[in-house]
Design an enzyme around this catalytic site. Structure first.
Site, PDB file in Angstrom:
ATOM      1  CD  GLN A   1      -4.315   1.469  -2.764  1.00 40.52           C
ATOM      2  OE1 GLN A   1      -3.743   2.501  -3.061  1.00 40.52           O
ATOM      3  NE2 GLN A   1      -3.975   0.743  -1.718  1.00 40.52           N
TER       4      GLN A   1
ATOM      5  CG  ASP B   1      -1.938   1.112   1.220  1.00 39.45           C
ATOM      6  OD1 ASP B   1      -2.391   1.458   0.116  1.00 39.45           O
ATOM      7  OD2 ASP B   1      -2.274   1.653   2.287  1.00 39.45           O
TER       8      ASP B   1
ATOM      9  CB  SER C   1      -5.980   3.066  -0.245  1.00 42.52           C
ATOM     10  OG  SER C   1      -5.154   3.307   0.853  1.00 42.52           O
TER      11      SER C   1
HETATM   12  C1  LIG Z   1      -1.066   5.173   1.229  1.00 43.87           C
HETATM   13  C2  LIG Z   1      -2.518   5.483   1.234  1.00 43.87           C
HETATM   14  C3  LIG Z   1      -3.105   5.207   2.571  1.00 43.87           C
HETATM   15  O1  LIG Z   1      -2.585   4.517   3.374  1.00 43.87           O
HETATM   16  S1  LIG Z   1      -4.591   5.923   2.857  1.00 43.87           S
HETATM   17  C4  LIG Z   1      -5.122   5.222   4.365  1.00 43.87           C
HETATM   18  C5  LIG Z   1      -6.163   4.188   4.195  1.00 43.87           C
HETATM   19  N1  LIG Z   1      -7.405   4.714   3.685  1.00 43.87           N
HETATM   20  C6  LIG Z   1      -8.202   5.541   4.427  1.00 43.87           C
HETATM   21  O2  LIG Z   1      -7.885   5.974   5.527  1.00 43.87           O
HETATM   22  C7  LIG Z   1      -9.536   5.882   3.850  1.00 43.87           C
HETATM   23  C8  LIG Z   1     -10.613   5.617   4.883  1.00 43.87           C
HETATM   24  N2  LIG Z   1     -11.914   5.991   4.383  1.00 43.87           N
HETATM   25  C9  LIG Z   1     -12.398   7.226   4.588  1.00 43.87           C
HETATM   26  O3  LIG Z   1     -11.792   8.076   5.221  1.00 43.87           O
HETATM   27  C10 LIG Z   1     -13.754   7.470   4.036  1.00 43.87           C
HETATM   28  O4  LIG Z   1     -14.308   6.279   3.549  1.00 43.87           O
HETATM   29  C11 LIG Z   1     -13.714   8.505   2.898  1.00 43.87           C
HETATM   30  C12 LIG Z   1     -12.880   8.024   1.743  1.00 43.87           C
HETATM   31  C13 LIG Z   1     -13.202   9.833   3.368  1.00 43.87           C
HETATM   32  C14 LIG Z   1     -15.200   8.638   2.493  1.00 43.87           C
HETATM   33  O5  LIG Z   1     -15.405   9.860   1.930  1.00 43.87           O
HETATM   34  P1  LIG Z   1     -16.773  10.656   2.162  1.00 43.87           P
HETATM   35  O6  LIG Z   1     -17.925   9.793   1.944  1.00 43.87           O
HETATM   36  O7  LIG Z   1     -16.614  11.835   1.299  1.00 43.87           O
HETATM   37  O8  LIG Z   1     -16.652  10.957   3.728  1.00 43.87           O
HETATM   38  P2  LIG Z   1     -17.198  12.181   4.541  1.00 43.87           P
HETATM   39  O9  LIG Z   1     -18.537  12.580   4.059  1.00 43.87           O
HETATM   40  O10 LIG Z   1     -17.049  11.803   5.974  1.00 43.87           O
HETATM   41  O11 LIG Z   1     -16.134  13.334   4.190  1.00 43.87           O
HETATM   42  C15 LIG Z   1     -14.780  13.235   4.553  1.00 43.87           C
HETATM   43  C16 LIG Z   1     -14.158  14.607   4.273  1.00 43.87           C
HETATM   44  O12 LIG Z   1     -14.190  14.839   2.852  1.00 43.87           O
HETATM   45  C17 LIG Z   1     -14.960  16.034   2.590  1.00 43.87           C
HETATM   46  N3  LIG Z   1     -15.702  15.827   1.345  1.00 43.87           N
HETATM   47  C18 LIG Z   1     -16.723  14.976   1.147  1.00 43.87           C
HETATM   48  N4  LIG Z   1     -17.112  15.030  -0.123  1.00 43.87           N
HETATM   49  C19 LIG Z   1     -16.339  15.982  -0.725  1.00 43.87           C
HETATM   50  C20 LIG Z   1     -16.243  16.510  -2.027  1.00 43.87           C
HETATM   51  N5  LIG Z   1     -17.054  16.086  -2.991  1.00 43.87           N
HETATM   52  N6  LIG Z   1     -15.302  17.448  -2.291  1.00 43.87           N
HETATM   53  C21 LIG Z   1     -14.472  17.887  -1.340  1.00 43.87           C
HETATM   54  N7  LIG Z   1     -14.499  17.405  -0.054  1.00 43.87           N
HETATM   55  C22 LIG Z   1     -15.425  16.496   0.240  1.00 43.87           C
HETATM   56  C23 LIG Z   1     -15.854  16.206   3.787  1.00 43.87           C
HETATM   57  O13 LIG Z   1     -16.230  17.523   3.938  1.00 43.87           O
HETATM   58  C24 LIG Z   1     -14.934  15.736   4.918  1.00 43.87           C
HETATM   59  O14 LIG Z   1     -13.986  16.745   5.212  1.00 43.87           O
HETATM   60  P3  LIG Z   1     -13.530  17.041   6.724  1.00 43.87           P
HETATM   61  O15 LIG Z   1     -12.886  15.744   7.206  1.00 43.87           O
HETATM   62  O16 LIG Z   1     -14.769  17.357   7.477  1.00 43.87           O
HETATM   63  O17 LIG Z   1     -12.551  18.166   6.608  1.00 43.87           O
END
Ligand SMILES: CCC(=O)SCCNC(=O)CCNC(=O)[C@H](O)C(C)(C)COP(=O)(O)OP(=O)(O)OC[C@H]1O[C@@H](n2cnc3c(N)ncnc32)[C@H](O)[C@@H]1OP(=O)(O)O
Length: 343
Positions: free
Chosen positions: A328, A257, A278
Site C-alpha cells: 500500500q 487496510d 491510503s
Molecule cells: C486506514 C487508511 C484509510 O482507510 S484511508 C481511506 C481510504 N483512502 C482515501 O479515502 C483516500 C481517497 N483519495 C483522496 O481523498 C484523494 O485522492 C486525495 C488523496 C486527497 C488526493 O489529494 P489531492 O489531489 O491533494 O486532492 P485535493 O486537491 O482535492 O485536496 C484534498 C485536500 O488536501 C489539501 N491539499 C492538497 N494539496 C496539498 C498540499 N500540497 N499540502 C497541504 N494540503 C494540500 C487540499 O487543500 C484539500 O483540503 P480540504 O479538503 O479542502 O481541506
C-alpha cells in the site's frame, strides 16, 4: 476501537502497558492483564459476525450493481478504505464461478468516501478465461468514483514450484493484550489527564469488527521511535467457519487496510499525521486461511518521501503458512507534535 492509527493524537499514542514490553519474544504479564483479558473477551461477543452479516453483505440492485452500507466510520469521517476494498471484492466475486478463487486485487482510492450515503458497486465482467477471470469494480458515491479496483480469480492449479519466506518468531496471541485491553490498562492509571481519559473512552466506544493484538504496543502506538516494522495478531470478530474462501478473502482485504500505513510513521514519534489516507492498495492471496482465526500481520515500510509512505504486508497463518501479501502507498501529510503534548 479505532486501532490507534496514524491520524491519532498523542493522547492515545502514549499507550504502553508496561515500559519493558518492547521485545517480540517475551511479553510481560501481570494478574491485572489476565483480568482485563476476561473483561474484553466478554465485550467482543456483541460484535459477533458483524462483518459477515452487515458490512460484507451487499444488497443487489440490478445485474452487476450492488449497494453497501457502513458499520464503523473512522474519526476522520471518511470511509475506511478496508471496508471499500472488502465490499468491492464481494461485488466482484458475485459473478465468478465457485471454483475460481481470488488471487489478487489492485485498487486506487481516488476520492474520500462519504459516510452519510451508501456506496454503489458497479461490476464490469472484464474477462472470463479457462484458468483466470478478471473483474473491474467501480465504487461510486454522488455519481463519482471513490475507488477503482481490479480483481483476478484463478482455478486451483497445483504446481511443483512452491516456496515462501519463514514466519517471524513472536509470542502467541494468548500471551498478548488486545488494543481494548491496552486502553483499559492505560485508563486505570490514577494520574491520567481528563482529556486523555475522554479520548480513550471515545476510542473504546467505537465498534470495530476486528480484533488486534500488537506484538510490541510501544512501537505500534509510536511511543518511542522504532524501525518501520510492526507485527500484530488480527482476526475478524465472530464466527465465519470453514468453506467460504471467497468470504475469508473479503474479510482479509477489510482487515489488511487497518494498521498498515501506521508502519511508515513508526520512526517519527515527534510527528503526527495531519492528513493520512491510503492512495492505493494491492493484495495477493496465496493459500487458504480462516480470517476469523488469529493471523499474524507483518508490516514493513521500505520507503517514505514526497508526503507518501510505501508499506508491504505479509499475513501469516498460525501454522506458519504465508496466506497473503499486500502493498500500500499512503498520503502522509505531517506536522510536528507540539512540545506540550509530549509531556
Ligand atoms: C486506514 C487508511 C484509510 O482507510 S484511508 C481511506 C481510504 N483512502 C482515501 O479515502 C483516500 C481517497 N483519495 C483522496 O481523498 C484523494 O485522492 C486525495 C488523496 C486527497 C488526493 O489529494 P489531492 O489531489 O491533494 O486532492 P485535493 O486537491 O482535492 O485536496 C484534498 C485536500 O488536501 C489539501 N491539499 C492538497 N494539496 C496539498 C498540499 N500540497 N499540502 C497541504 N494540503 C494540500 C487540499 O487543500 C484539500 O483540503 P480540504 O479538503 O479542502 O481541506
Amino acid at each position: 476501537m479505532a486501532g490507534g492509527e496514524v491520524g491519532d493524537s498523542r493522547s492515545t499514542s502514549g499507550l504502553t502497558p508496561n515500559s519493558g514490553h518492547v521485545g517480540v519474544t517475551e511479553p510481560q504479564k501481570s494478574p491485572e492483564d489476565e483480568n482485563l483479558k476476561t473483561l474484553a473477551s466478554q465485550d467482543t461477543q456483541d460484535l459477533k459476525s458483524v462483518l459477515v452479516a452487515s458490512v460484507l453483505n451487499l444488497e443487489k440492485l440490478d445485474v452487476d450493481l450492488y449497494r453497501g452500507t457502513h458499520h464503523w466510520v473512522p474519526r476522520t469521517q471518511r470511509l475506511f478504505g478496508g471496508q471499500i476494498i472488502g465490499q468491492a471484492l464481494v461485488a466482484a466475486a458475485k459473478s465468478v464461478s465457485d471454483n475460481f478463487y481470488a488471487h489478487s486485487l489492485h485498487c486506487y482510492f481516488v476520492r474520500a468516501g462519504d459516510p452519510k450515503v451508501p456506496v454503489l458497486y458497479q461490476v464490469d465482467r472484464t474477462r472470463d478465461g479457462r484458468s483466470f477471470t478478471v473483474r473491474s469494480v467501480k465504487a461510486v458515491q454522488h455519481g463519482q468514483p471513490i475507488l477503482i479496483c481490479q480483481a483476478s480469480f484463478q482455478k486451483l492449479q497445483p504446481s511443483p514450484l512452491e516456496h515462501q519466506f519463514t514466519v517471524p518468531s513472536v509470542p502467541p496471541p494468548e500471551d498478548l493484550l488486545t488494543v481494548e485491553e491496552l486502553i483499559r490498562l492505560h485508563l486505570s492509571k490514577p494520574d491520567l489527564a481528563e482529556d486523555a481519559k475522554k479520548g480513550l473512552n471515545k476510542l473504546l466506544a467505537n465498534e470495530v469488527p476486528i480484533e488486534i493484538k500488537p506484538v510490541s504496543p510501544a512501537h505500534f502506538y509510536r511511543f518511542m521511535p522504532s524501525e518501520p516494522r510492526r507485527l500484530f495478531w488480527g482476526r475478524a470478530r465472530g464466527y465465519i467457519g470453514e468453506g467460504n474462501m471467497k468470504l475469508h478473502c473479503c474479510v482479509a482485504a477489510y482487515v489488511s487496510d487497518f494498521a498498515l500505513l501506521g508502519t511508515a510513521m513508526q520512526p517519527y514519534p515527534n510527528y503526527r499525521a495531519q492528513f493520512a489516507a491510503s492512495l492505493d492498495h494491492a493484495m495477493w492471496f496465496h493459500s487458504t486461511f480462516r480470517s476469523d482465526e488469529w493471523m499474524l500481520y507483518e508490516c514493513e515500510s521500505s520507503w517514505a518521501g514526497s508526503s507518501r509512505g510505501l508499506v508491504q504486508g505479509r499475513i501469516w497463518r498460525r501454522d506458519g503458512v504465508l496466506a497473503a501479501s499486500c502493498s500500500q502507498e499512503g498520503l502522509l501529510r505531517v506536522k510536528p507534535v507540539p512540545e506540550s503534548s509530549k509531556l
